[in-house]
Design a protein around this motif. Sequence first.
Motif, mmCIF file in Angstrom:
data_model
loop_
_atom_site.group_PDB
_atom_site.id
_atom_site.type_symbol
_atom_site.label_atom_id
_atom_site.label_comp_id
_atom_site.label_asym_id
_atom_site.label_seq_id
_atom_site.Cartn_x
_atom_site.Cartn_y
_atom_site.Cartn_z
ATOM 1 N N GLN A 114 1.497 30.304 -7.021
ATOM 2 C CA GLN A 114 2.440 29.746 -7.987
ATOM 3 C C GLN A 114 1.712 28.959 -9.077
ATOM 4 O O GLN A 114 1.983 29.127 -10.271
ATOM 5 C CB GLN A 114 3.456 28.857 -7.274
ATOM 6 N N VAL A 115 0.789 28.118 -8.663
ATOM 7 C CA VAL A 115 0.055 27.296 -9.629
ATOM 8 C C VAL A 115 -0.804 28.182 -10.537
ATOM 9 O O VAL A 115 -0.848 27.977 -11.760
ATOM 10 C CB VAL A 115 -0.794 26.235 -8.899
ATOM 11 N N GLU A 116 -1.467 29.185 -9.982
ATOM 12 C CA GLU A 116 -2.283 30.093 -10.791
ATOM 13 C C GLU A 116 -1.434 30.828 -11.822
ATOM 14 O O GLU A 116 -1.856 31.033 -12.968
ATOM 15 C CB GLU A 116 -3.023 31.085 -9.899
ATOM 16 N N ARG A 117 -0.242 31.224 -11.431
ATOM 17 C CA ARG A 117 0.640 31.934 -12.367
ATOM 18 C C ARG A 117 1.110 31.015 -13.495
ATOM 19 O O ARG A 117 1.194 31.424 -14.659
ATOM 20 C CB ARG A 117 1.820 32.531 -11.613
ATOM 21 N N LEU A 118 1.405 29.754 -13.170
ATOM 22 C CA LEU A 118 1.785 28.788 -14.200
ATOM 23 C C LEU A 118 0.620 28.551 -15.156
ATOM 24 O O LEU A 118 0.793 28.552 -16.374
ATOM 25 C CB LEU A 118 2.232 27.471 -13.560
ATOM 26 N N GLU A 119 -0.578 28.377 -14.614
ATOM 27 C CA GLU A 119 -1.762 28.173 -15.454
ATOM 28 C C GLU A 119 -2.012 29.380 -16.355
ATOM 29 O O GLU A 119 -2.386 29.222 -17.525
ATOM 30 C CB GLU A 119 -2.989 27.892 -14.587
ATOM 31 N N ALA A 120 -1.803 30.591 -15.836
ATOM 32 C CA ALA A 120 -1.991 31.802 -16.643
ATOM 33 C C ALA A 120 -0.985 31.849 -17.791
ATOM 34 O O ALA A 120 -1.334 32.222 -18.919
ATOM 35 C CB ALA A 120 -1.865 33.048 -15.766
ATOM 36 N N PHE A 121 0.254 31.445 -17.526
ATOM 37 C CA PHE A 121 1.260 31.424 -18.603
ATOM 38 C C PHE A 121 0.859 30.411 -19.674
ATOM 39 O O PHE A 121 0.893 30.712 -20.868
ATOM 40 C CB PHE A 121 2.652 31.091 -18.068
ATOM 41 N N VAL A 122 0.460 29.219 -19.270
ATOM 42 C CA VAL A 122 0.081 28.183 -20.231
ATOM 43 C C VAL A 122 -1.103 28.660 -21.078
ATOM 44 O O VAL A 122 -1.112 28.477 -22.301
ATOM 45 C CB VAL A 122 -0.240 26.849 -19.510
ATOM 46 N N ALA A 123 -2.067 29.313 -20.454
ATOM 47 C CA ALA A 123 -3.244 29.796 -21.178
ATOM 48 C C ALA A 123 -2.893 30.895 -22.178
ATOM 49 O O ALA A 123 -3.555 31.025 -23.210
ATOM 50 C CB ALA A 123 -4.293 30.302 -20.192
ATOM 51 N N ARG A 124 -1.853 31.673 -21.897
ATOM 52 C CA ARG A 124 -1.494 32.809 -22.760
ATOM 53 C C ARG A 124 -0.151 32.618 -23.464
ATOM 54 O O ARG A 124 0.431 33.589 -23.956
ATOM 55 C CB ARG A 124 -1.447 34.087 -21.928
ATOM 56 N N LYS A 125 0.339 31.419 -23.487
ATOM 57 C CA LYS A 125 1.664 31.160 -24.052
ATOM 58 C C LYS A 125 1.791 31.671 -25.487
ATOM 59 O O LYS A 125 2.829 32.200 -25.875
ATOM 60 C CB LYS A 125 1.955 29.661 -23.984
ATOM 61 N N ALA A 126 0.745 31.559 -26.268
ATOM 62 C CA ALA A 126 0.798 31.985 -27.670
ATOM 63 C C ALA A 126 1.027 33.483 -27.819
ATOM 64 O O ALA A 126 1.444 33.940 -28.887
ATOM 65 C CB ALA A 126 -0.487 31.572 -28.383
ATOM 66 N N GLU A 127 0.787 34.273 -26.768
ATOM 67 C CA GLU A 127 1.003 35.716 -26.819
ATOM 68 C C GLU A 127 2.485 36.081 -26.752
ATOM 69 O O GLU A 127 2.851 37.221 -27.038
ATOM 70 C CB GLU A 127 0.255 36.400 -25.667
ATOM 71 N N TRP A 128 3.319 35.121 -26.362
ATOM 72 C CA TRP A 128 4.757 35.364 -26.263
ATOM 73 C C TRP A 128 5.442 34.962 -27.563
ATOM 74 O O TRP A 128 4.997 34.067 -28.277
ATOM 75 C CB TRP A 128 5.356 34.576 -25.092
ATOM 76 N N SER A 129 6.565 35.607 -27.860
ATOM 77 C CA SER A 129 7.318 35.283 -29.075
ATOM 78 C C SER A 129 7.836 33.847 -28.991
ATOM 79 O O SER A 129 7.946 33.265 -27.916
ATOM 80 C CB SER A 129 8.499 36.248 -29.233
ATOM 81 N N SER A 130 8.180 33.294 -30.151
ATOM 82 C CA SER A 130 8.724 31.927 -30.174
ATOM 83 C C SER A 130 10.036 31.863 -29.389
ATOM 84 O O SER A 130 10.358 30.835 -28.792
ATOM 85 C CB SER A 130 8.925 31.444 -31.608
ATOM 86 N N GLU A 131 10.766 32.989 -29.363
ATOM 87 C CA GLU A 131 12.014 33.031 -28.595
ATOM 88 C C GLU A 131 11.730 32.838 -27.102
ATOM 89 O O GLU A 131 12.404 32.061 -26.425
ATOM 90 C CB GLU A 131 12.723 34.360 -28.838
ATOM 91 N N TRP A 132 10.715 33.555 -26.582
ATOM 92 C CA TRP A 132 10.357 33.403 -25.168
ATOM 93 C C TRP A 132 9.752 32.027 -24.902
ATOM 94 O O TRP A 132 10.030 31.407 -23.882
ATOM 95 C CB TRP A 132 9.390 34.511 -24.734
ATOM 96 N N GLN A 133 8.925 31.549 -25.823
ATOM 97 C CA GLN A 133 8.338 30.225 -25.626
ATOM 98 C C GLN A 133 9.411 29.145 -25.574
ATOM 99 O O GLN A 133 9.327 28.205 -24.781
ATOM 100 C CB GLN A 133 7.334 29.908 -26.738
#
Length: 197
Positions: free
Chosen positions: A113-132
């Motif tokens: 769970q923690v690794e998946r959260l960290e991966a999202f935070v590291a790649r957050k800019a790859e998601w649209s502003s709507e998803w962010q």
Amino acid sequence: MPEPRRITDPEVLKGLSHPLRQRLYRLLTQLGPSTTTILAGHLDGADPGRVSYHLRELGKRGFIEEAPELARDRRERWWRVPEGSFSWSGADFRTPEGRAVADAAFAQTVQDQVERLEAFVARKAEWSSEWQGAATTTNTHLRLAPEELRGLSEELNAVLRKWAALGRRDPSLRPDEQPVDGREQVFLFLHAFPEKP
């Protein structure tokens, strides 16, 4: 939707105490029915023989099942997650061995769970502003008695089951046959526990 299956047998729970098995289970929930080849392709070149072995182990314990109707020939072996969910509690495992299995499965789950959260935070800019803007993080401090916390957990699980049903994939279709509907996989994890200040 069937009630969640409660796991109380440490031999069954052992199926999820291995990191690769947890990852394979997660991929099957995200992709829908898949073959060893499809799954190995999502695991950075994992050995298909090893993937196949761990799929059979998950199948023996009832976490996944074969989907023979999807096979195009006798060599093709498809797997899927059966309908419904499962749960376990460390309190159900009374022997030292059982507690060790429950603790290992829980530790592996939390690490994932923690690794998946960290991966999202590291790649957050790859998601649209709507998803962010739709993604959320929250924490809350409550004062509850054990039965109140249990009630809160039951209510939250009922809400999650309702929302999970909205975007459920058709288990009779291959991943490339699933309709495109604008939905993405959303991962939500929640821990609620007592703590001393």
